[in-house]
Design an enzyme around this catalytic site. Structure first.
Site, PDB file in Angstrom:
ATOM      1  N   HIS A 139      -6.920   5.806   3.791  1.00 17.95           N
ATOM      2  CA  HIS A 139      -7.456   6.632   2.836  1.00 17.95           C
ATOM      3  C   HIS A 139      -6.486   7.598   2.230  1.00 17.95           C
ATOM      4  CE1 HIS A 139     -10.956   7.541   5.888  1.00 17.95           C
ATOM      5  NE2 HIS A 139     -10.016   7.323   6.444  1.00 17.95           N
ATOM      6  N   ARG A 140      -5.510   6.165   2.254  1.00 16.03           N
ATOM      7  CA  ARG A 140      -3.607   6.852   1.119  1.00 16.03           C
ATOM      8  C   ARG A 140      -4.340   6.617  -0.581  1.00 16.03           C
ATOM      9  NH1 ARG A 140      -0.435   3.609   3.266  1.00 16.03           N
ATOM     10  NH2 ARG A 140       0.732   5.291   4.631  1.00 16.03           N
ATOM     11  N   ALA A 141      -5.262   5.989  -0.812  1.00  9.50           N
ATOM     12  CA  ALA A 141      -6.186   5.662  -2.379  1.00  9.50           C
ATOM     13  C   ALA A 141      -6.578   7.551  -2.739  1.00  9.50           C
ATOM     14  CB  ALA A 141      -6.825   4.562  -2.223  1.00  9.50           C
ATOM     15  N   ASP A 152       0.866  -1.055   0.166  1.00  9.50           N
ATOM     16  CA  ASP A 152      -0.076   0.363  -0.294  1.00  9.50           C
ATOM     17  C   ASP A 152       0.847   1.246   0.001  1.00  9.50           C
ATOM     18  OD1 ASP A 152      -2.391   1.608   0.532  1.00  9.50           O
ATOM     19  OD2 ASP A 152      -1.523   2.353   2.556  1.00  9.50           O
ATOM     20  N   VAL A 183      -3.241   9.945  -2.556  1.00  7.63           N
ATOM     21  CA  VAL A 183      -2.534   9.638  -3.704  1.00  7.63           C
ATOM     22  C   VAL A 183      -3.226   9.655  -5.284  1.00  7.63           C
ATOM     23  CG1 VAL A 183      -1.349   7.897  -4.993  1.00  7.63           C
ATOM     24  CG2 VAL A 183      -1.284   7.968  -2.803  1.00  7.63           C
TER      25      VAL A 183
END
Length: 670
Positions: free
Chosen positions: A279-281, A198, A284
């Protein structure tokens, strides 16, 4: 002189090239993970990108490639020179490309004590490692999935923060380490842990070009480059210069690009649809859409930009939706499930010719309280045991199995094999780090010298080059590979004959047996049907014996699920007494329709055995459900998995790659 193949000469692989270009424009995207088979231009593209990028201005003599125009991000070496009154001189260099070998050690990656300086001056000084040299450049890791996890952690932490912080051997040091991380991997060699996966901003799957004309063009271009690289480079010089100018222009425009609320909402929707964790998706996604807009000379990112970069960002973050809970008929909400007709487990014809009766078998759901089935195999009409027809099913062709590599833990283990990396209490294995603990006579010479070096001026050497005292002694921490122990718990009752379930189950089990043999694992097998369970295969490394026993296993009769689980537990416990270094994994392949107990009710017996297995922390479990989805699917195996606190998979997932990955994931949680 080594010539680099031009980036613009690469044919195909457009997604990979776009991912690399976007990261070159905006290093905050988090790097690229390229997944694919050999010979798909992965390494060529990375080296070509480094040669393509514009040169950078650095402080002359700085080991961290500091930018002389960015005083706020100078490294401690440059600050020390400024404090001493030295003048900062700048030079221009090509973008550094650092190849990180899989065999790299932690001190070479993050840096360590400068031994020569410590001996000569009696003071500690930091010696920069690979991350310092890679600042403002590219770190390329081929086969990143084979790199030690603690090194991958260090790389990803530095790539995300832009700073490498080192605290070791009495040194605390921080220096800039802003770089583009590019990792390549062949999925057949194993996977990265999800937590590490991830952290990569983009993930790109690549395959070989299939178009015959394109393949011919690739071969001809490569031949032309090898025959006369200078002429080939000259032919593509204008294209390279044009692409370089576009990257420079996009970098200048990047921070002027706006991302409106509608585009951010679309990013959140896409991440939610992919069931991405955390919430990284969406973060990015927003950065990637902004970068794409700058690349295309626009000052506003759009929802369409989010969709165009979604596959790059979400490919490795997408998760499967959990299956919906089974729908129960309304009548069953008001009364106990009906008992299954005896004829279902006692067919007059072979099981593979008889249609499956989900309703009768479905009456033993743990959640619905339906494991209370008759503990008898007698016919209510005739009062005597019925003759049970059995059929021997052939196995499917074995699948090609990916590498199963279980994650390391802190336990010191002995043993041999080729599967899992583990710490070892012996002198066998690879030296990975040093420790102050003195438990074995295994001197870490380099670490001991580094610990003693700063004190040489104060110590009496008595004719020796380096005076070493007791508190300086360090020992080696070693790692090696060992095998594992897998116990297959196979349901051989009559319901496994429906819809060729046993054919698929045998094929998957055989695939794992072959892989286990290659990796020097130990494997056992327990089968249950009729009224009891038996050890079909004691712990062994013989794949020939396993294949014979599996091929001869007949299918038919009732389902003594509790007996099968208890027998597997006994096999695992006995093996733990003989070899506590290998924690067993029970792989239960069944529809969960247990209707034969151990002397009591099937439900109570199964709950008792499941609790017994669950209490043994060293034994892990995985349940593979062979029941087909439908209106009368009762989710019995799901209830069994919940009682065992086990991983749960449907029969559709009973393919080698999926099952092997499930095994790896469970072992990695230890």
């Amino acid at each position: 002189m080594r010539y680099v193949y031009p980036f613009t000469a690469i044919i195909g692989q457009e997604e990979m090239k776009l991912a690399l270009i976007l990261n070159a424009i905006n290093p905050r995207l988090g790097g690229v993970l390229v997944r694919g088979e050999k010979g798909t231009a992965k390494s060529t593209a990375v080296r070509a990108l480094a040669a393509l990028l514009p040169e950078i201005e650095v402080v002359a003599g700085c080991p961290c490639n500091c930018d002389p125009r960015d005083a706020a991000r100078l490294c401690p070496f440059c600050l020390e020179r400024l404090a001493a009154g030295e003048e900062i001189v700048s030079v221009t260099i090509r973008v550094p490309l650092v190849d990180l070998p899989v065999s790299a050690t932690e001190d070479r990656v993050v840096g360590s004590l400068d031994l020569e300086y410590a001996v000569r001056h009696g003071r500690r000084r930091f010696e920069p490692g690979i991350l310092a040299r890679a600042n403002r450049g590219i770190v390329y890791v081929d086969e990143v999935n084979l790199l030690d996890d603690h090194l991958v952690d260090a790389l990803l932490d530095a790539a995300a923060s832009g700073v490498n912080v080192v605290e070791r051997e009495g040194i605390t040091f921080a220096h800039p380490a802003a770089f583009i991380l590019v990792g390549t991997m062949n999925p057949e060699e194993g996977e990265l842990r999800p937590q590490l996966l991830d952290r990569f901003g983009f993930c790109v799957p690549v395959e070989g070009v299939n178009d015959p004309a394109a393949r011919v063009a690739i071969a001809r271009r490569r031949e032309a480059f090898d025959n006369d690289p200078l002429e080939f480079l000259a032919a593509f010089a204008s294209r390279e210069a044009g692409l370089r100018e576009e990257i420079v222009r996009a970098r200048a425009l990047l921070f002027h690009v706006e991302v409106p609320a509608a585009a951010v909402r679309r990013a959140a929707d896409l991440a939610a649809e992919a069931l991405a964790a955390g919430h990284r998706a969406e973060i990015v996604l927003a950065q990637a859409a902004r970068t794409l807009a700058a690349w295309e000379r626009r000052e506003t990112a759009t929802p369409e930009d989010m969709e165009r970069v979604a596959e790059l960002v979400l490919y490795h973050r997408r998760r499967e939706a959990p299956p919906p809970p089974p729908e129960q008929p309304e009548e069953q909400e008001l009364q106990e499930p009906p008992e299954p007709p005896e004829e279902e487990e006692q067919p007059d014809e072979p099981p593979h010719t008889q249609p499956e009766n989900d309703q009768g078998e479905g009456s033993s759901d743990i959640a619905a309280g339906g494991y209370d089935q008759p503990n008898s195999n007698s016919s209510p009409e005739h009062g005597a045991p019925a003759v049970v027809a059995e059929t021997v099913f052939a196995a499917d062709e074995p699948f090609r199995v990916k590498r199963i590599e279980y994650e390391r833990d802190r336990v010191l283990r002995k043993g041999s094999g080729r599967r899992s990396r583990t710490r070892t209490p012996t002198k066998a294995g690879r030296y990975v780090r040093a420790t102050l603990r003195r438990e074995r006579d295994d001197l870490a010479f380099d670490a001991t010298l580094r610990a003693a070096a700063p004190f040489q001026k104060q110590r009496a050497r008595d004719g020796v080059a380096v005076a070493v005292e007791s508190q300086d002694i360090r020992e080696k921490v070693r790692e090696k590979r060992i095998g594992n122990f897998l116990v297959f718990v196979v349901d051989a009752s009559g319901s496994m004959g429906a819809q060729q379930r046993m054919v698929a189950a045998k094929g998957a089990v055989l695939s794992l047996l072959l892989d286990a043999y290659q990796k020097r694992d130990r494997v056992g097998m327990v089968a249950f049907k009729g009224e009891h369970a038996e050890v079909l295969l004691p712990p062994t490394n013989s794949v020939e014996l396993a294949e014979r026993r599996l091929a001869e296993l007949p299918t038919g009769g009732r389902t003594p699920l509790a007996a099968g689980l208890l027998k597997a537990y006994e096999v695992a416990r006995a093996h733990l007494f003989k070899d506590p270094n290998l924690s067993p994994l029970l792989i239960v392949i069944s529809d969960g329709r247990g209707n034969v107990g151990l002397g009591g009710g099937p439900r109570e017996d199964l709950r008792r055995v499941a609790a017994l297995v669950h209490e043994e922390a060293r034994i892990k479990t995985l349940v593979v459900d062979v029941e087909k989805d439908g209106f009368l699917s009762f989710g019995l195996a799901r209830g069994l998995a919940a009682a065992l606190d086990a991983e749960y998979y449907k029969i559709e997932d009973l393919k080698a790659d999926t099952l092997v990955e499930a095994v790896r994931t469970i072992q990695g949680r230890r």
